[in-house]
Enzyme design. Structure first.
Site, PDB file in Angstrom:
ATOM      1  N   HIS A   1     -74.848  19.862  35.729  1.00  0.00           N
ATOM      2  CA  HIS A   1     -75.777  18.597  36.357  1.00  0.00           C
ATOM      3  C   HIS A   1     -75.537  17.485  35.866  1.00  0.00           C
ATOM      4  O   HIS A   1     -74.975  16.367  36.417  1.00  0.00           O
ATOM      5  CB  HIS A   1     -77.032  18.989  36.518  1.00  0.00           C
ATOM      6  CG  HIS A   1     -77.385  20.412  37.333  1.00  0.00           C
ATOM      7  ND1 HIS A   1     -77.139  20.744  38.610  1.00  0.00           N
ATOM      8  CD2 HIS A   1     -77.953  21.578  36.658  1.00  0.00           C
ATOM      9  CE1 HIS A   1     -77.337  21.871  38.785  1.00  0.00           C
ATOM     10  NE2 HIS A   1     -77.959  22.533  37.735  1.00  0.00           N
TER      11      HIS A   1
HETATM   12  O1  RIB Z   1     -81.904  20.264  38.703  1.00  0.00           O
HETATM   13  C1  RIB Z   1     -81.136  20.229  37.284  1.00  0.00           C
HETATM   14  C2  RIB Z   1     -81.770  19.184  36.541  1.00  0.00           C
HETATM   15  O2  RIB Z   1     -82.964  19.751  36.292  1.00  0.00           O
HETATM   16  C3  RIB Z   1     -80.995  18.530  35.287  1.00  0.00           C
HETATM   17  O3  RIB Z   1     -81.346  17.361  34.898  1.00  0.00           O
HETATM   18  C4  RIB Z   1     -81.498  19.744  34.296  1.00  0.00           C
HETATM   19  O4  RIB Z   1     -81.606  19.138  32.989  1.00  0.00           O
HETATM   20  C5  RIB Z   1     -83.119  19.617  34.650  1.00  0.00           C
HETATM   21  O5  RIB Z   1     -83.943  18.875  34.097  1.00  0.00           O
END
Ligand code: RIB
Ligand code: CA
Length: 325
Positions: free
Chosen positions: A243
């Site tokens: 992500h």
């Molecule tokens: O949904 C993914 C996000 O949530 C990313 O930023 C991960 O680090 C968590 O914080």
């Protein structure tokens, strides 16, 4: 090409740590004013320590780290240790950082940096709950002048949620802050699950990163392997979604992503759909299209970028060490 001036706000966090490793390695392309940390995946003391640790591994002691908000604007804290391990950095060995965070607060740093900045000159990259930025915008709306855009990881439309059926974690963790940021009138480039789920840490890609062999590359490979081993991330052959590096990857190679203008509203009341991002692509009166929503990503291209950037930084470090002999 002139480097992008950025502030990076994050909650390390395994994928935040990969994002920081990419950002720290992109020495010529990014002018990092500072790293600000926020409570999210794990508590604020750990996210701050973890940012300092990744800074050590990347040998970037000149970049300051600022600790930020320890809880969401209104809601109770919701952590995600089950995805990031007790330390927040998966199975990475934990030591005391060589240097600590600065004494001033992250929000003070964001406000002063953006007030002093040339108009539309700074990108604020955010990969955790948006609490720090929301507090800064509320305290000093004038900071919007210095922002070029906010490039954030958060939200979901086609993909559904990952913390509830209808919400992605960063938005869910502080929905009031997210509503303030999306509603600030700033240009927001949003990398939600619709895009990040197309960026997968397949075993082959992890092996290619590990083969670079430098401390940052080995740390990134360890972090990715930890995520891939989590049953919650699905079958390991596909690889876990990556992500947080997406906003940084976009700054470095925008062609890797497909963006579409839209208006985004955030659910801040309903217990059932709290943190849902309502992404409206249609032009609707009274709903300014200030958001660019990432509808697609070139996952292979993001991993090529990650590998090339880490490998180039490893070569630079080896050359500098050789010259020092
Ligand atoms: O949904 C993914 C996000 O949530 C990313 O930023 C991960 O680090 C968590 O914080
Ligand atoms: Ca994060």
């Amino acid at each position: 090409m002139r480097p992008h001036r950025v502030i990076v706000d994050c909650d390390p966090g395994v994928d935040d740590a990969v994002m920081l490793s990419l950002a720290f390695a992109a020495r010529d392309a990014l002018d990092i004013a500072g790293i600000t940390t926020v409570a999210g995946n794990v508590g604020a003391a750990l996210t701050t320590r973890n940012a300092c640790l990744i800074r050590d591994i990347a040998s970037r002691p000149e970049i300051p780290v600022f600790a930020g908000c320890v809880r969401p604007l209104r809601r109770a804290s919701v952590e995600a240790g089950h995805f990031h391990g007790e330390s927040g950095l998966g199975s990475l060995p934990i030591a005391a950082p060589r240097s600590a965070a600065e004494s001033s607060h992250a929000v003070d740093f964001i406000v002063s940096t953006l007030l002093d900045a040339e108009p539309a000159s700074v990108t604020l990259v955010a990969t955790g709950p948006l609490t720090n930025l929301a507090v800064a915008l509320g305290r000093e709306p004038e900071i919007r002048r210095g922002l070029r855009e906010i490039a954030l990881m958060g939200g979901a439309r086609n993909e559904g949620g990952n913390i509830t059926a209808s919400a992605e974690y960063n938005i869910y963790a502080d929905p009031d802050a997210a509503a303030a940021v999306f509603g600030s009138g700033c240009t927001v480039v949003a990398f939600g699950l619709d895009a990040t789920h197309q960026v997968r840490a397949t075993p082959e890609r992890v092996a290619a990163i590990r083969a670079i062999g430098s401390p940052p590359a080995l740390a990134v490979a360890e972090l990715l392997a930890f995520s891939n081993a989590l049953p919650a991330n699905g079958p390991s052959a596909q690889g876990s979604p990556l992500h947080d590096p997406c906003p940084i990857a976009w700054l470095l190679r925008p062609e890797l992503f497909r963006l579409q203008p839209c208006h985004v509203d955030v659910e801040t009341g309903s217990p059932l759909t709290l943190g849902h991002t309502a992404v409206e692509f249609r032009a609707v009166a009274g709903r300014p299209q200030n958001v660019l929503w990432a509808t697609g990503a070139d996952g292979a291209g993001v991993f090529r970028l990650l590998g090339e950037t880490l490998a180039a930084d490893a070569a630079r470090a080896a050359s500098a060490a050789h010259r020092a002999l």
